[in-house]
Design an enzyme around this catalytic site. Structure first.
Site, PDB file in Angstrom:
ATOM      1  N   LYS A  25       1.792   6.739 -18.440  1.00 44.06           N
ATOM      2  CA  LYS A  25       0.713   6.118 -17.646  1.00 44.06           C
ATOM      3  C   LYS A  25       0.142   7.130 -16.660  1.00 44.06           C
ATOM      4  CE  LYS A  25       1.769   3.558 -13.869  1.00 44.06           C
ATOM      5  NZ  LYS A  25       1.060   4.011 -12.645  1.00 44.06           N
ATOM      6  N   ASN A  26       1.053   7.876 -15.981  1.00 40.38           N
ATOM      7  CA  ASN A  26       0.591   8.735 -14.896  1.00 40.38           C
ATOM      8  C   ASN A  26       0.021  10.062 -15.370  1.00 40.38           C
ATOM      9  OD1 ASN A  26       1.236   6.691 -13.213  1.00 40.38           O
ATOM     10  ND2 ASN A  26       3.154   7.584 -12.478  1.00 40.38           N
ATOM     11  N   ARG A 101      -5.617   2.052  -7.395  1.00 42.78           N
ATOM     12  CA  ARG A 101      -5.909   3.207  -6.560  1.00 42.78           C
ATOM     13  C   ARG A 101      -5.949   4.498  -7.366  1.00 42.78           C
ATOM     14  NH1 ARG A 101      -3.045   6.659  -4.675  1.00 42.78           N
ATOM     15  NH2 ARG A 101      -4.088   6.684  -2.666  1.00 42.78           N
ATOM     16  N   CYS A 125      -1.332   0.151  -0.735  1.00 36.77           N
ATOM     17  CA  CYS A 125      -0.724  -0.837  -1.621  1.00 36.77           C
ATOM     18  C   CYS A 125       0.615  -1.206  -0.987  1.00 36.77           C
ATOM     19  CB  CYS A 125      -0.544  -0.275  -3.024  1.00 36.77           C
ATOM     20  SG  CYS A 125       0.671   1.013  -3.091  1.00 36.77           S
ATOM     21  N   ARG A 130      -0.812   5.230   1.258  1.00 36.41           N
ATOM     22  CA  ARG A 130      -1.417   6.030   0.170  1.00 36.41           C
ATOM     23  C   ARG A 130      -2.674   6.744   0.677  1.00 36.41           C
ATOM     24  NH1 ARG A 130       0.727   3.740  -4.602  1.00 36.41           N
ATOM     25  NH2 ARG A 130       0.232   5.708  -5.626  1.00 36.41           N
ATOM     26  N   ASP A 133      -5.949  12.155   2.620  1.00 39.01           N
ATOM     27  CA  ASP A 133      -6.371  13.323   3.417  1.00 39.01           C
ATOM     28  C   ASP A 133      -6.218  14.625   2.643  1.00 39.01           C
ATOM     29  OD1 ASP A 133      -3.607  12.670   3.575  1.00 39.01           O
ATOM     30  OD2 ASP A 133      -3.360  14.067   5.220  1.00 39.01           O
ATOM     31  N   LEU A 134      -5.175  14.735   1.812  1.00 38.07           N
ATOM     32  CA  LEU A 134      -4.967  15.991   1.072  1.00 38.07           C
ATOM     33  C   LEU A 134      -5.992  16.150  -0.059  1.00 38.07           C
ATOM     34  CD1 LEU A 134      -1.057  15.990   0.912  1.00 38.07           C
ATOM     35  CD2 LEU A 134      -2.549  17.186   2.526  1.00 38.07           C
ATOM     36  N   ASP A 314       9.785   6.797  -8.616  1.00 35.64           N
ATOM     37  CA  ASP A 314       9.455   5.694  -9.529  1.00 35.64           C
ATOM     38  C   ASP A 314      10.671   5.164 -10.274  1.00 35.64           C
ATOM     39  OD1 ASP A 314       6.214   7.092 -10.514  1.00 35.64           O
ATOM     40  OD2 ASP A 314       6.907   6.108  -8.689  1.00 35.64           O
ATOM     41  N   VAL A 336       9.510   9.642  -0.367  1.00 35.41           N
ATOM     42  CA  VAL A 336       8.139   9.835  -0.838  1.00 35.41           C
ATOM     43  C   VAL A 336       7.177   8.782  -0.301  1.00 35.41           C
ATOM     44  CG1 VAL A 336       6.676   9.957  -2.903  1.00 35.41           C
ATOM     45  CG2 VAL A 336       8.933  11.063  -2.896  1.00 35.41           C
ATOM     46  N   ARG A 406       1.197  -3.616 -15.549  1.00 37.31           N
ATOM     47  CA  ARG A 406       0.367  -2.457 -15.178  1.00 37.31           C
ATOM     48  C   ARG A 406       0.908  -1.190 -15.812  1.00 37.31           C
ATOM     49  NH1 ARG A 406      -0.544  -1.416  -9.179  1.00 37.31           N
ATOM     50  NH2 ARG A 406      -1.592   0.271 -10.262  1.00 37.31           N
TER      51      ARG A 406
HETATM   52  C1  EPZ Z   1       1.500   9.445  -8.249  1.00 38.41           C
HETATM   53  O1  EPZ Z   1       0.942   8.799  -7.121  1.00 38.41           O
HETATM   54  C2  EPZ Z   1       1.944   8.339  -9.195  1.00 38.41           C
HETATM   55  N1  EPZ Z   1       0.805   7.523  -9.585  1.00 38.41           N
HETATM   56  C3  EPZ Z   1       2.991   7.448  -8.519  1.00 38.41           C
HETATM   57  O2  EPZ Z   1       3.450   6.515  -9.499  1.00 38.41           O
HETATM   58  C4  EPZ Z   1       4.176   8.330  -8.104  1.00 38.41           C
HETATM   59  O3  EPZ Z   1       5.111   7.529  -7.407  1.00 38.41           O
HETATM   60  C5  EPZ Z   1       3.686   9.458  -7.194  1.00 38.41           C
HETATM   61  O4  EPZ Z   1       2.658  10.225  -7.881  1.00 38.41           O
HETATM   62  C6  EPZ Z   1       4.816  10.421  -6.825  1.00 38.41           C
HETATM   63  O5  EPZ Z   1       5.373  10.954  -7.991  1.00 38.41           O
HETATM   64  C7  EPZ Z   1      -0.057   8.005 -10.521  1.00 38.41           C
HETATM   65  O6  EPZ Z   1       0.068   9.112 -11.011  1.00 38.41           O
HETATM   66  C8  EPZ Z   1      -1.192   7.085 -10.919  1.00 38.41           C
HETATM   67  P1  EPZ Z   1       1.278  11.554  -4.193  1.00 38.41           P
HETATM   68  P2  EPZ Z   1       0.124   9.673  -6.008  1.00 38.41           P
HETATM   69  O7  EPZ Z   1      -0.133  11.921  -3.928  1.00 38.41           O
HETATM   70  O8  EPZ Z   1      -0.694  10.703  -6.705  1.00 38.41           O
HETATM   71  C9  EPZ Z   1       1.264  10.874   0.493  1.00 38.41           C
HETATM   72  C10 EPZ Z   1       3.978   4.404 -10.383  1.00 38.41           C
HETATM   73  O9  EPZ Z   1       4.820   3.530 -10.097  1.00 38.41           O
HETATM   74  N2  EPZ Z   1      -0.091  11.430   0.424  1.00 38.41           N
HETATM   75  O10 EPZ Z   1       2.247  12.590  -4.642  1.00 38.41           O
HETATM   76  O11 EPZ Z   1      -0.546   8.723  -5.106  1.00 38.41           O
HETATM   77  C11 EPZ Z   1       1.299   9.481  -0.129  1.00 38.41           C
HETATM   78  O12 EPZ Z   1       0.893   8.506   0.801  1.00 38.41           O
HETATM   79  C12 EPZ Z   1       3.214   5.104  -9.278  1.00 38.41           C
HETATM   80  O13 EPZ Z   1       3.705   4.763 -11.565  1.00 38.41           O
HETATM   81  C13 EPZ Z   1      -0.752  11.708   1.620  1.00 38.41           C
HETATM   82  O14 EPZ Z   1      -0.222  11.490   2.715  1.00 38.41           O
HETATM   83  O15 EPZ Z   1       1.347  10.369  -5.253  1.00 38.41           O
HETATM   84  C14 EPZ Z   1       2.733   9.324  -0.530  1.00 38.41           C
HETATM   85  O16 EPZ Z   1       3.495   8.904   0.574  1.00 38.41           O
HETATM   86  C15 EPZ Z   1       3.630   4.632  -7.888  1.00 38.41           C
HETATM   87  N3  EPZ Z   1      -2.021  12.189   1.570  1.00 38.41           N
HETATM   88  C16 EPZ Z   1       3.129  10.754  -0.927  1.00 38.41           C
HETATM   89  O17 EPZ Z   1       2.158  11.613  -0.332  1.00 38.41           O
HETATM   90  C17 EPZ Z   1      -2.663  12.434   0.371  1.00 38.41           C
HETATM   91  O18 EPZ Z   1      -3.827  12.894   0.388  1.00 38.41           O
HETATM   92  C18 EPZ Z   1       3.141  10.974  -2.430  1.00 38.41           C
HETATM   93  O19 EPZ Z   1       1.819  10.791  -2.884  1.00 38.41           O
HETATM   94  C19 EPZ Z   1      -1.969  12.146  -0.819  1.00 38.41           C
HETATM   95  C20 EPZ Z   1      -0.687  11.652  -0.785  1.00 38.41           C
END
Ligand code: EPZ
Length: 430
Positions: A25-26, A101, A125, A130, A133-134, A314, A336, A406
């Site tokens: 999915k991801n 998202r 969520c 989520r 900023d990055l 996850d 995370v 989902r």
């Molecule tokens: C991806 O989410 C996955 N989703 C998530 O899977 C997975 O848990 C996550 O990566 C970590 O492996 C998809 O790929 C669709 P991150 P993502 O950006 O990209 C913070 C599932 O169950 N952050 O690495 O959103 C964020 O808030 C889902 O399949 C910032 O602060 O993950 C979080 O606390 C859930 N600012 C942490 O980093 C930003 O600009 C990890 O987020 C971006 C992220």
């Protein structure tokens, strides 16, 4: 409005047999987003039939793409055909982004295609705020300007995209992907340091290189994207879903096994497999099959979730179910997301002894879990509650299965194929 459904689980069945793992999915959600950067028909194989993919299909159709699907010839997967020759807009509607998202992955590709994008600001969520900023700061380094306008992110690249060097504060999966996609058509070489290393990043890079991009180093903390003038459509097969695989392997660990997860690279799950072995499971692997079984007690182990190759967040909920039946105490630390222990209170209703202290969960193993009516409130927590029902004594009813749909194709059918006593029923009228 689709009526919600409930999964009814009769616990205590021994589980064993083969389960075919679907495409990730991801990864596939990002491959679909990346397809808008080329004009023509892209073909993606091994696509799971899950509701997040359906939402991303709606996003692509809202942009003017033609999307169709057919079943893969050689297995349970599906093939997506996405024709982006006649995209009509760079605006992504709020209702679709609010539903999922991950739609934010369309941001980089729209900027690459149109030089601008207008994407609804996704909400947080249940597992966390989520923030983005990055994503935004990384794309600003490429020369993109941003405004927030009535709940929409308005992005413009008035002077085109220019290569840059980005050191990510945190190895964000989504930010790495958005930057990597947009940088494919920037002029010059873009360097990303402290990049996310999840296997889905390398799958996306392979897809982009199939489109004519020139991405090196994906899967390592340092990625270099050599900008090219134009991308073309491609054909690609999505890698297996390591989280779906891990979920079924935990089912095997809970209910005996051997469970053979087919269509998954064991290297994607190195740390979860190490933890399963420490917890008393027997693990066997070959190129694309992982087998898990357990005969003795479940041993307690401590887990902490981290960016890949650390333990995947996850799979945290699924492993917490296993720990709740261990012979001793375990500590699970969630690094995370800021709110990913919600399902633990539902697990407590089944008899688990879990105390939460901020990012830590102290789990005291109990002798058994008892079936109970419980409520899913997020994708992975919902799947974990079904796993708990499989191991519990008596009947459990997991409501709000839409969360599970989902990210898991035919979750009930695949569990039944392993011998589980599970069915889906319409939710009660109230
Ligand atoms: C991806 O989410 C996955 N989703 C998530 O899977 C997975 O848990 C996550 O990566 C970590 O492996 C998809 O790929 C669709 P991150 P993502 O950006 O990209 C913070 C599932 O169950 N952050 O690495 O959103 C964020 O808030 C889902 O399949 C910032 O602060 O993950 C979080 O606390 C859930 N600012 C942490 O980093 C930003 O600009 C990890 O987020 C971006 C992220």
């Amino acid at each position: 409005m689709e009526t919600s459904e409930t999964i009814v689980v009769n616990g205590g069945h021994h589980l064993e047999g083969d389960v075919q793992i679907a495409g990730a999915k991801n990864s596939v959600l990002k491959l679909m987003a990346a397809s808008v950067m080329a004009s023509g028909q892209t073909c993606i194989h091994n696509v799971p039939d899950i509701s997040d993919v359906s939402v991303m299909q709606e996003v692509l159709k809202a942009l003017g793409a033609q999307v169709s699907t057919e079943d893969d010839q050689d297995g349970g997967g599906h093939t997506l055909y996405i024709d982006t020759a006649d995209l009509t807009t760079y605006v992504t509607p709020y209702d679709l982004v609010a539903q999922m998202r991950a739609s934010i992955s369309i941001l980089g590709p729209l900027i690459a295609r149109f030089g601008r994008a207008r994407v609804a600001m996704p909400g947080g969520c249940r597992i966390g705020a989520r923030s983005l900023d990055l994503h935004i700061s990384s794309l600003e380094s490429l020369g993109v300007t941003f405004d927030m306008d009535h709940g929409y992110i308005q992005a413009e690249a008035p002077d085109g995209l220019s290569s840059c060097e980005v050191l990510l504060d945190y190895p964000s999966v989504g930010a790495t992907e958005n930057l990597m996609m947009a940088a494919t058509v920037a002029d010059g070489d873009t360097h990303i340091s402290n990049a996310a290393r999840e296997p889905e990043i390398a799958d996306l890079a392979d897809f982009l290189n199939g489109m004519g991009a020139d991405v090196e180093g994906a899967g390592s903390p340092n990625i270099v994207i050599h900008g090219v003038k134009e991308l073309h459509p491609t054909e690609h097969t999505t890698v297996g879903d390591r989280i779906e695989a891990g979920t079924f392997l935990v089912a095997g660990a809970l209910c005996g096994g051997p469970v053979h997860a087919r269509g998954i690279d064991p290297d994607f799950l190195a740390l979860p497999l190490k933890k399963l072995a420490q917890m008393g499971c027997d693990i066997e692997t070959n190129d694309d099959v992982i087998t898990v079984s357990r005969n003795g007690d479940i041993e307690p182990v401590d887990l902490q979730t981290l960016p890949h190759p650390g333990f995947p967040t996850d799979l945290q909920a699924q492993f917490m179910v296993l720990s709740s039946l261990a012979q001793g105490n375990s500590i699970v630390t969630e690094n995370v997301f800021e709110n990913r222990f919600m399902f633990a209170s539902e697990l407590g209703r089944m008899g688990a002894d879990i105390r939460i202290d901020a990012h830590h969960a102290l789990i005291s193993g109990v002798d058994h879990l008892e079936g109970a009516p419980v409520e899913a409130s997020d994708l992975r927590g919902g799947a974990a509650l079904v796993l708990a029902g499989l191991a519990a004594e008596g009947e459990s009813r997991v409501s709000h299965v839409e969360y599970i749909d989902r990210g898991y194709e035919d979750f009930v059918g695949k569990l039944r194929g392993l011998g589980a006593g599970v069915t889906r029923v319409p939710a009660p009228a109230d």
